[in-house]
Design a protein around this motif. Sequence first.
Motif, short mmCIF file in Angstrom:
data_model
loop_
_atom_site.label_atom_id
_atom_site.label_comp_id
_atom_site.label_asym_id
_atom_site.label_seq_id
_atom_site.Cartn_x
_atom_site.Cartn_y
_atom_site.Cartn_z
N LEU A 148 11.77 -89.03 -37.33
CA LEU A 148 10.71 -90.02 -37.46
C LEU A 148 11.09 -91.06 -38.52
CD1 LEU A 148 7.85 -90.81 -36.50
CD2 LEU A 148 6.95 -89.47 -38.44
N GLY A 149 10.94 -92.34 -38.17
CA GLY A 149 11.21 -93.42 -39.10
C GLY A 149 12.64 -93.91 -39.11
N HIS A 150 13.49 -93.37 -38.23
CA HIS A 150 14.89 -93.78 -38.20
C HIS A 150 15.22 -94.65 -36.99
CE1 HIS A 150 15.23 -90.62 -41.22
NE2 HIS A 150 16.44 -91.05 -41.51
N ASN A 151 14.21 -95.03 -36.21
CA ASN A 151 14.45 -95.92 -35.08
C ASN A 151 14.69 -97.34 -35.60
OD1 ASN A 151 14.05 -93.83 -33.22
ND2 ASN A 151 11.83 -94.18 -33.20
N LEU A 152 15.54 -98.06 -34.90
CA LEU A 152 15.95 -99.38 -35.38
C LEU A 152 16.13 -100.33 -34.22
CD1 LEU A 152 17.13 -101.28 -37.66
CD2 LEU A 152 19.38 -100.37 -37.02
N LEU A 153 15.67 -101.56 -34.43
CA LEU A 153 15.94 -102.67 -33.51
C LEU A 153 16.25 -103.90 -34.35
CD1 LEU A 153 16.09 -104.01 -30.73
CD2 LEU A 153 13.63 -104.47 -30.91
N GLN A 154 17.44 -104.43 -34.19
CA GLN A 154 17.88 -105.58 -34.97
C GLN A 154 18.34 -106.68 -34.03
OE1 GLN A 154 20.33 -105.04 -38.62
NE2 GLN A 154 21.80 -106.42 -37.66
N LEU A 155 17.73 -107.86 -34.19
CA LEU A 155 18.08 -109.03 -33.40
C LEU A 155 18.68 -110.07 -34.33
CD1 LEU A 155 14.83 -109.27 -31.25
CD2 LEU A 155 16.96 -108.10 -30.67
N GLU A 156 19.75 -110.72 -33.88
CA GLU A 156 20.50 -111.60 -34.77
C GLU A 156 21.13 -112.74 -33.97
OE1 GLU A 156 24.20 -111.04 -37.99
OE2 GLU A 156 23.33 -109.34 -36.91
N HIS A 157 21.23 -113.88 -34.62
CA HIS A 157 21.91 -115.02 -34.00
C HIS A 157 22.77 -115.72 -35.04
CE1 HIS A 157 22.56 -118.07 -30.89
NE2 HIS A 157 22.53 -118.95 -31.87
N ASP A 158 24.02 -115.98 -34.66
CA ASP A 158 25.00 -116.64 -35.51
C ASP A 158 25.30 -118.03 -34.97
OD1 ASP A 158 25.89 -115.42 -37.86
OD2 ASP A 158 27.03 -113.92 -36.77
N TYR A 159 25.27 -119.01 -35.85
CA TYR A 159 25.72 -120.36 -35.49
C TYR A 159 26.86 -120.74 -36.42
CZ TYR A 159 25.90 -125.38 -34.76
OH TYR A 159 26.34 -126.65 -34.49
N THR A 160 28.03 -120.97 -35.85
CA THR A 160 29.22 -121.29 -36.61
C THR A 160 29.52 -122.77 -36.46
OG1 THR A 160 30.10 -119.07 -36.21
CG2 THR A 160 31.65 -120.76 -36.97
N GLY A 161 29.35 -123.53 -37.54
CA GLY A 161 29.65 -124.95 -37.54
C GLY A 161 31.07 -125.21 -37.99
N GLN A 162 31.39 -126.46 -38.08
CA GLN A 162 32.74 -126.83 -38.51
C GLN A 162 33.01 -126.42 -39.94
OE1 GLN A 162 33.62 -131.00 -38.15
NE2 GLN A 162 35.59 -130.84 -39.20
N ASN A 172 13.41 -104.62 -36.85
CA ASN A 172 12.16 -103.99 -36.42
C ASN A 172 10.99 -104.99 -36.43
OD1 ASN A 172 13.39 -101.51 -36.02
ND2 ASN A 172 12.84 -100.71 -38.03
N PRO A 173 11.15 -106.13 -35.77
CA PRO A 173 10.03 -107.10 -35.76
C PRO A 173 8.92 -106.65 -34.80
CG PRO A 173 11.81 -107.88 -34.37
CD PRO A 173 12.31 -106.59 -34.99
N TRP A 174 7.70 -106.98 -35.18
CA TRP A 174 6.54 -106.72 -34.33
C TRP A 174 5.81 -108.04 -34.13
CZ3 TRP A 174 6.06 -102.74 -31.38
CH2 TRP A 174 4.84 -102.48 -30.74
#
Length: 353
Positions: A148-162, A172-174
């Motif tokens: 209990l309490g070890h579940n994980l959801l991670q969302l991520e976005h990378d933007y690589t510029g010059q 864990n967003p709700w």
Amino acid sequence: MASIPASLGDPSSSSFSPSPSPSSSNSFPLSLYNRFSKWRSELGLPNPGSVENLQKEVKVVHLTNYAFEGGRADITKSMSMNPLFQVTHSFALGSQNTSSYNFGAIFANEKVFLQGGVDHEGNVNARMNQGWTSSHVTKMQAQISQQLGHNLLQLEHDYTGQDFNLNLKAVNPWPTDLTGVFVGSYLQSITKNIALGTEWLLQRPTPNTSEMMATYLAKYTSSDKSWIATAQAQPAGVLQATYWQKLSEKVEFAADLQLMATPMRRDAVATLGAKYDLRLSTFRAQLDSTGKVAALLEQRFTPTFAFLMSGEIDHFKNSAKVGVGVMIESSTLSQEEMEVQMQQMQSPTNPPL
């Protein structure tokens, strides 16, 4: 019938002043932005990399992600090269007679990287990287645990510029009450050697409770890229500084200093490490200020068989840890195909394991 004055019907008259068009009113900001973009591109500033990989070279040298205890065996089978598909069976036996088994699989091509695994207790972990363009990469990481309490959801976005890198992350967003952990980071090259940035973390465990923490970052890379120094500082009283240097083609050195000066805790830990790459082996050694001495040897007898030995001695606690392992790779691919496979796994979309 009244006549229309000539001045109203003649556009060349001095009293005729047409209203500016929307395009002409927006031309100045657009022109200013284009001039600024051209000026930045002419500077030729390099991309500083992501905040997550700020200390990548130091982590490769130190034993934090490599040391283990007990017995270990990894058996990998490569099914195909393009797209890459391989499966891994991992066995571990700890010092407390606790054994574990993990089955993992990897699928990757030029745009997608998928990795998944399940252990003997039923815990499932998954990872996905989707490269939309050379600059945009979306990442997802999930973990389903029996605890209990070890579940994980991670969302991520990378933007690589010059000459910069922008990253947005949610853990864990709700969406209904906007709870979770939200992280935003930005790293910008100021000169060809110096990069500055910041990372902001917002924690919202409940809708009525939130806490924000800022971290300020700095990175200096030598002109020949033979050494890199980084620093991270938090206003709460936490400072971390690292130094990495490539002494030769086969020898690397890394140092890490962590300081904590908060009202609740005052502590400092310094770590020194070195990595030696020989013809068929890699040796890592590490020493820190807490009295721990550690070493790891990876000896590859053939391209498909490697022997691992890990050891750590804590002089202050009078304790020791020893680990022995083997890595076996079975593949029907040719040598050229295996080299292409390694290059594919080390691309930005498909990070190294």
